[in-house]
Design a protein around this motif. Sequence first.
Motif, PDB file in Angstrom:
ATOM      1  N   GLN A 193      -2.931  -6.328 -15.123  1.00 57.32           N
ATOM      2  CA  GLN A 193      -2.380  -5.997 -13.804  1.00 57.32           C
ATOM      3  C   GLN A 193      -0.903  -5.643 -13.875  1.00 57.32           C
ATOM      4  O   GLN A 193      -0.467  -4.601 -13.413  1.00 57.32           O
ATOM      5  N   LEU A 194      -0.115  -6.507 -14.508  1.00 58.77           N
ATOM      6  CA  LEU A 194       1.325  -6.289 -14.564  1.00 58.77           C
ATOM      7  C   LEU A 194       1.668  -5.095 -15.443  1.00 58.77           C
ATOM      8  O   LEU A 194       2.412  -4.203 -15.051  1.00 58.77           O
ATOM      9  N   GLU A 195       1.095  -5.066 -16.652  1.00 58.81           N
ATOM     10  CA  GLU A 195       1.442  -4.011 -17.610  1.00 58.81           C
ATOM     11  C   GLU A 195       0.958  -2.649 -17.133  1.00 58.81           C
ATOM     12  O   GLU A 195       1.678  -1.662 -17.180  1.00 58.81           O
ATOM     13  N   SER A 196      -0.283  -2.592 -16.640  1.00 61.22           N
ATOM     14  CA  SER A 196      -0.845  -1.311 -16.242  1.00 61.22           C
ATOM     15  C   SER A 196      -0.098  -0.702 -15.072  1.00 61.22           C
ATOM     16  O   SER A 196       0.246   0.466 -15.083  1.00 61.22           O
ATOM     17  N   ILE A 197       0.156  -1.497 -14.047  1.00 62.35           N
ATOM     18  CA  ILE A 197       0.863  -0.974 -12.881  1.00 62.35           C
ATOM     19  C   ILE A 197       2.273  -0.563 -13.269  1.00 62.35           C
ATOM     20  O   ILE A 197       2.800   0.443 -12.810  1.00 62.35           O
ATOM     21  N   SER A 198       2.902  -1.344 -14.164  1.00 59.36           N
ATOM     22  CA  SER A 198       4.247  -1.002 -14.626  1.00 59.36           C
ATOM     23  C   SER A 198       4.246   0.328 -15.366  1.00 59.36           C
ATOM     24  O   SER A 198       5.096   1.182 -15.144  1.00 59.36           O
ATOM     25  N   ASN A 199       3.266   0.519 -16.259  1.00 56.46           N
ATOM     26  CA  ASN A 199       3.187   1.757 -17.030  1.00 56.46           C
ATOM     27  C   ASN A 199       2.914   2.957 -16.132  1.00 56.46           C
ATOM     28  O   ASN A 199       3.411   4.051 -16.354  1.00 56.46           O
ATOM     29  N   LYS A 200       2.094   2.742 -15.125  1.00 54.06           N
ATOM     30  CA  LYS A 200       1.713   3.832 -14.251  1.00 54.06           C
ATOM     31  C   LYS A 200       2.729   4.043 -13.127  1.00 54.06           C
ATOM     32  O   LYS A 200       2.541   4.897 -12.271  1.00 54.06           O
ATOM     33  N   GLY A 201       3.791   3.221 -13.124  1.00 55.89           N
ATOM     34  CA  GLY A 201       4.707   3.185 -11.991  1.00 55.89           C
ATOM     35  C   GLY A 201       5.261   4.514 -11.562  1.00 55.89           C
ATOM     36  O   GLY A 201       5.252   4.839 -10.377  1.00 55.89           O
ATOM     37  N   ILE A 202       5.782   5.303 -12.512  1.00 56.71           N
ATOM     38  CA  ILE A 202       6.406   6.575 -12.166  1.00 56.71           C
ATOM     39  C   ILE A 202       5.380   7.507 -11.532  1.00 56.71           C
ATOM     40  O   ILE A 202       5.635   8.117 -10.495  1.00 56.71           O
ATOM     41  N   GLY A 203       4.201   7.605 -12.143  1.00 54.47           N
ATOM     42  CA  GLY A 203       3.161   8.480 -11.614  1.00 54.47           C
ATOM     43  C   GLY A 203       2.690   8.047 -10.244  1.00 54.47           C
ATOM     44  O   GLY A 203       2.526   8.870  -9.337  1.00 54.47           O
ATOM     45  N   LEU A 204       2.484   6.748 -10.067  1.00 48.96           N
ATOM     46  CA  LEU A 204       2.035   6.231  -8.777  1.00 48.96           C
ATOM     47  C   LEU A 204       3.100   6.439  -7.705  1.00 48.96           C
ATOM     48  O   LEU A 204       2.785   6.727  -6.550  1.00 48.96           O
ATOM     49  N   LEU A 205       4.347   6.307  -8.097  1.00 46.20           N
ATOM     50  CA  LEU A 205       5.442   6.535  -7.150  1.00 46.20           C
ATOM     51  C   LEU A 205       5.452   7.982  -6.683  1.00 46.20           C
ATOM     52  O   LEU A 205       5.621   8.262  -5.489  1.00 46.20           O
ATOM     53  N   SER A 206       5.247   8.913  -7.607  1.00 40.71           N
ATOM     54  CA  SER A 206       5.206  10.332  -7.257  1.00 40.71           C
ATOM     55  C   SER A 206       4.030  10.628  -6.330  1.00 40.71           C
ATOM     56  O   SER A 206       4.160  11.379  -5.356  1.00 40.71           O
ATOM     57  N   MET A 207       2.875  10.026  -6.629  1.00 37.18           N
ATOM     58  CA  MET A 207       1.698  10.231  -5.775  1.00 37.18           C
ATOM     59  C   MET A 207       1.935   9.661  -4.381  1.00 37.18           C
ATOM     60  O   MET A 207       1.523  10.258  -3.379  1.00 37.18           O
ATOM     61  N   ASP A 208       2.584   8.502  -4.332  1.00 40.99           N
ATOM     62  CA  ASP A 208       2.863   7.883  -3.042  1.00 40.99           C
ATOM     63  C   ASP A 208       3.800   8.770  -2.224  1.00 40.99           C
ATOM     64  O   ASP A 208       3.633   8.909  -0.998  1.00 40.99           O
ATOM     65  N   GLU A 209       4.774   9.396  -2.875  1.00 38.65           N
ATOM     66  CA  GLU A 209       5.692  10.288  -2.173  1.00 38.65           C
ATOM     67  C   GLU A 209       4.948  11.502  -1.618  1.00 38.65           C
ATOM     68  O   GLU A 209       5.231  11.962  -0.501  1.00 38.65           O
ATOM     69  N   ALA A 211       1.745  11.563  -0.808  1.00 39.02           N
ATOM     70  CA  ALA A 211       0.932  11.078   0.310  1.00 39.02           C
ATOM     71  C   ALA A 211       1.778  10.941   1.573  1.00 39.02           C
ATOM     72  O   ALA A 211       1.368  11.360   2.669  1.00 39.02           O
ATOM     73  N   ARG A 212       2.975  10.371   1.442  1.00 47.14           N
ATOM     74  CA  ARG A 212       3.858  10.208   2.594  1.00 47.14           C
ATOM     75  C   ARG A 212       4.316  11.549   3.147  1.00 47.14           C
ATOM     76  O   ARG A 212       4.538  11.699   4.351  1.00 47.14           O
ATOM     77  N   LYS A 213       4.468  12.512   2.260  1.00 45.66           N
ATOM     78  CA  LYS A 213       4.881  13.853   2.674  1.00 45.66           C
ATOM     79  C   LYS A 213       3.894  14.436   3.686  1.00 45.66           C
ATOM     80  O   LYS A 213       4.284  15.188   4.587  1.00 45.66           O
ATOM     81  N   TYR A 214       2.617  14.087   3.532  1.00 41.26           N
ATOM     82  CA  TYR A 214       1.581  14.577   4.443  1.00 41.26           C
ATOM     83  C   TYR A 214       1.094  13.470   5.390  1.00 41.26           C
ATOM     84  O   TYR A 214      -0.046  13.500   5.852  1.00 41.26           O
ATOM     85  N   TYR A 229      -6.921   5.986  -4.585  1.00 39.53           N
ATOM     86  CA  TYR A 229      -7.462   6.542  -3.327  1.00 39.53           C
ATOM     87  C   TYR A 229      -6.283   7.078  -2.521  1.00 39.53           C
ATOM     88  O   TYR A 229      -5.371   6.329  -2.175  1.00 39.53           O
ATOM     89  N   ILE A 230      -6.312   8.379  -2.244  1.00 44.07           N
ATOM     90  CA  ILE A 230      -5.215   9.016  -1.525  1.00 44.07           C
ATOM     91  C   ILE A 230      -5.740   9.749  -0.301  1.00 44.07           C
ATOM     92  O   ILE A 230      -6.757  10.448  -0.376  1.00 44.07           O
ATOM     93  N   THR A 231      -5.065   9.567   0.809  1.00 41.12           N
ATOM     94  CA  THR A 231      -5.389  10.286   2.033  1.00 41.12           C
ATOM     95  C   THR A 231      -4.219  11.188   2.421  1.00 41.12           C
ATOM     96  O   THR A 231      -3.076  10.722   2.467  1.00 41.12           O
ATOM     97  N   LEU A 232      -4.494  12.444   2.683  1.00 39.83           N
ATOM     98  CA  LEU A 232      -3.478  13.410   3.100  1.00 39.83           C
ATOM     99  C   LEU A 232      -3.895  13.985   4.453  1.00 39.83           C
ATOM    100  O   LEU A 232      -4.959  14.590   4.569  1.00 39.83           O
ATOM    101  N   MET A 233      -3.069  13.785   5.458  1.00 41.35           N
ATOM    102  CA  MET A 233      -3.404  14.236   6.803  1.00 41.35           C
ATOM    103  C   MET A 233      -3.273  15.752   6.906  1.00 41.35           C
ATOM    104  O   MET A 233      -2.398  16.371   6.284  1.00 41.35           O
ATOM    105  N   LYS A 234      -4.143  16.349   7.701  1.00 41.06           N
ATOM    106  CA  LYS A 234      -4.058  17.788   7.939  1.00 41.06           C
ATOM    107  C   LYS A 234      -2.886  18.081   8.883  1.00 41.06           C
ATOM    108  O   LYS A 234      -2.572  17.266   9.741  1.00 41.06           O
TER     109      LYS A 234
END
Length: 235
Positions: A193-209, A211-214, A229-234
């Motif tokens: 949990q700790l290592e994987s999320i940490s390693n994926k942090g940069i990518g997940l942060l970009s995806m979150d940005e 998602a928020r953009k939409y 799981y990502i939701t992007l509003m129309k």
Amino acid sequence: MTENFNVFFNENKVIRDELKEDAIYLKKYTEQLNVDKEKNIHIAVLTERNRIAREIHDSIGHSISSSILQVEALKISTSNHTSLQGLDTLQNTLSSGMSDIRDSIHNLYNESLDLKRRIKDICDEVNSLDIDLIYKLEGPLTYDFKFDILSIIRESITNCLKHSNATKLHISLLTQAKFYTIIIKDNGSKFSQLESISNKGIGLLSMDEIARKYDGFLNYGFDKGFKIYITLMKG
């Protein structure tokens, strides 16, 4: 001496943490620069294609259209059967050429980013993963939206290759009434949990940005594999 050592140790720890944080932000900034560079290059290509399309339409297209009308006028003014056959052939040739030009202009004016094909190309380049793609995106999609979707797919595949022992990856791109859904799941069994999320942090942060953009959101977790799981509003 012990007290001095503890002070020195704590100061170094603070500095080390600050350097680590700076390194993370620098990596993210560099990745964003690369994304912006790729986007600017593609926009420049689109601009040039549109310029060429306009020139073709304004010069060659008008010339051929005029020639077709002149041939039609000649057909009306002549009664010679042989001449009429020749003019019919010429008119058909010109009309066929005009259709080809229209098709070329249409393709040039297109946003020139076939999202489904580009995603398939990215998946085909990965030999170590069995990637199952479900593509059901519908409706007009802007260039920026397509580019952001590609960024998410690339980042997900990269994370899977780097941080997972998965052999399969499922990618689903779905259209709902008011939003789009992206579901990405691998079958990896190695997960900290700790290592994987940490390693994926940069990518997940970009995806979150993205998602928020939409006005959407990002969820992720581990359930018999890592799932995003990502939701992007129309718009």
